[in-house]
Design a protein around this motif. Structure first.
Motif, mmCIF file in Angstrom:
data_model
loop_
_atom_site.group_PDB
_atom_site.id
_atom_site.type_symbol
_atom_site.label_atom_id
_atom_site.label_comp_id
_atom_site.label_asym_id
_atom_site.label_seq_id
_atom_site.Cartn_x
_atom_site.Cartn_y
_atom_site.Cartn_z
ATOM 1 N N LYS A 3 0.840 -1.205 0.000
ATOM 2 C CA LYS A 3 0.000 0.000 0.000
ATOM 3 C C LYS A 3 0.873 1.252 0.000
ATOM 4 N N PHE A 4 1.932 1.204 0.727
ATOM 5 C CA PHE A 4 2.865 2.328 0.799
ATOM 6 C C PHE A 4 3.459 2.611 -0.582
ATOM 7 N N PHE A 5 3.919 1.553 -1.274
ATOM 8 C CA PHE A 5 4.500 1.719 -2.606
ATOM 9 C C PHE A 5 3.469 2.178 -3.623
ATOM 10 N N LYS A 6 2.228 1.723 -3.495
ATOM 11 C CA LYS A 6 1.170 2.188 -4.391
ATOM 12 C C LYS A 6 1.004 3.702 -4.268
ATOM 13 N N GLY A 7 0.995 4.176 -3.045
ATOM 14 C CA GLY A 7 0.868 5.612 -2.809
ATOM 15 C C GLY A 7 2.037 6.399 -3.362
ATOM 16 N N LEU A 8 3.233 5.889 -3.173
ATOM 17 C CA LEU A 8 4.415 6.580 -3.702
ATOM 18 C C LEU A 8 4.389 6.639 -5.222
ATOM 19 N N ALA A 9 4.068 5.510 -5.849
ATOM 20 C CA ALA A 9 4.077 5.435 -7.307
ATOM 21 C C ALA A 9 3.006 6.326 -7.931
ATOM 22 N N SER A 10 1.846 6.397 -7.312
ATOM 23 C CA SER A 10 0.761 7.177 -7.896
ATOM 24 C C SER A 10 0.832 8.663 -7.561
ATOM 25 N N SER A 11 1.523 9.008 -6.493
ATOM 26 C CA SER A 11 1.588 10.416 -6.094
ATOM 27 C C SER A 11 2.857 11.119 -6.575
ATOM 28 N N GLY A 12 3.892 10.345 -6.854
ATOM 29 C CA GLY A 12 5.165 10.947 -7.251
ATOM 30 C C GLY A 12 6.014 11.350 -6.063
ATOM 31 N N ALA A 13 5.554 11.016 -4.862
ATOM 32 C CA ALA A 13 6.314 11.349 -3.655
ATOM 33 C C ALA A 13 7.576 10.492 -3.578
ATOM 34 N N TRP A 14 8.455 10.838 -2.672
ATOM 35 C CA TRP A 14 9.649 10.027 -2.467
ATOM 36 C C TRP A 14 9.755 9.695 -0.995
ATOM 37 N N SER A 15 10.555 8.703 -0.715
ATOM 38 C CA SER A 15 10.728 8.267 0.664
ATOM 39 C C SER A 15 12.147 7.758 0.853
ATOM 40 N N CYS A 16 12.598 7.809 2.068
ATOM 41 C CA CYS A 16 13.923 7.304 2.423
ATOM 42 C C CYS A 16 13.727 6.172 3.429
ATOM 43 N N PHE A 17 14.324 5.028 3.148
ATOM 44 C CA PHE A 17 14.185 3.873 4.028
ATOM 45 C C PHE A 17 15.471 3.649 4.798
ATOM 46 N N ASP A 18 15.318 3.221 6.036
ATOM 47 C CA ASP A 18 16.455 2.960 6.901
ATOM 48 C C ASP A 18 16.242 1.605 7.572
ATOM 49 N N GLU A 19 17.296 1.032 8.058
ATOM 50 C CA GLU A 19 17.248 -0.215 8.827
ATOM 51 C C GLU A 19 16.826 -1.428 7.998
ATOM 52 N N PHE A 20 17.113 -1.414 6.698
ATOM 53 C CA PHE A 20 16.795 -2.574 5.869
ATOM 54 C C PHE A 20 17.561 -3.808 6.322
ATOM 55 N N ASN A 21 18.675 -3.608 6.984
ATOM 56 C CA ASN A 21 19.460 -4.743 7.468
ATOM 57 C C ASN A 21 18.722 -5.535 8.557
ATOM 58 N N ARG A 22 17.655 -4.990 9.096
ATOM 59 C CA ARG A 22 16.892 -5.679 10.145
ATOM 60 C C ARG A 22 15.708 -6.474 9.596
ATOM 61 N N ILE A 23 15.442 -6.368 8.300
ATOM 62 C CA ILE A 23 14.303 -7.056 7.691
ATOM 63 C C ILE A 23 14.691 -8.495 7.378
ATOM 64 N N ASP A 24 13.793 -9.427 7.685
ATOM 65 C CA ASP A 24 14.018 -10.830 7.334
ATOM 66 C C ASP A 24 14.178 -10.969 5.827
ATOM 67 N N ILE A 25 15.003 -11.891 5.397
ATOM 68 C CA ILE A 25 15.311 -12.061 3.979
ATOM 69 C C ILE A 25 14.057 -12.367 3.154
#
Length: 65
Positions: A3-25
């Motif tokens: 849902k987050f990516f849908k909003g970004l793609a349709s709105s043209g907004a941008w986002s910065c992600f952090d802590e990807f090293n903590r996400i399960d593979i």
């Protein structure tokens, strides 16, 4: 995240992600696939595309690295 990516793609907004090293593979793999889908739509200069079973409009200003 979908849902987050849908909003970004349709709105043209941008986002910065952090802590990807903590996400399960397994989760990271899904997130990578979602980002790749949006990148491909942008590369093909599509006006709309199917994302997780829903057609969404692609804002040409959306930026993904």
């Amino acid at each position: 995240m979908g849902k987050f990516f849908k909003g970004l793609a349709s709105s043209g907004a941008w986002s910065c992600f952090d802590e990807f090293n903590r996400i399960d593979i397994e989760v990271l793999s899904v997130v990578a696939q979602q980002i790749q889908t949006i990148q491909k739509a942008k590369e093909l200069r599509l006006d709309s595309f199917i994302f997780e079973g829903t057609e969404i409009m692609l804002n040409k200003d959306v930026q993904y690295l």
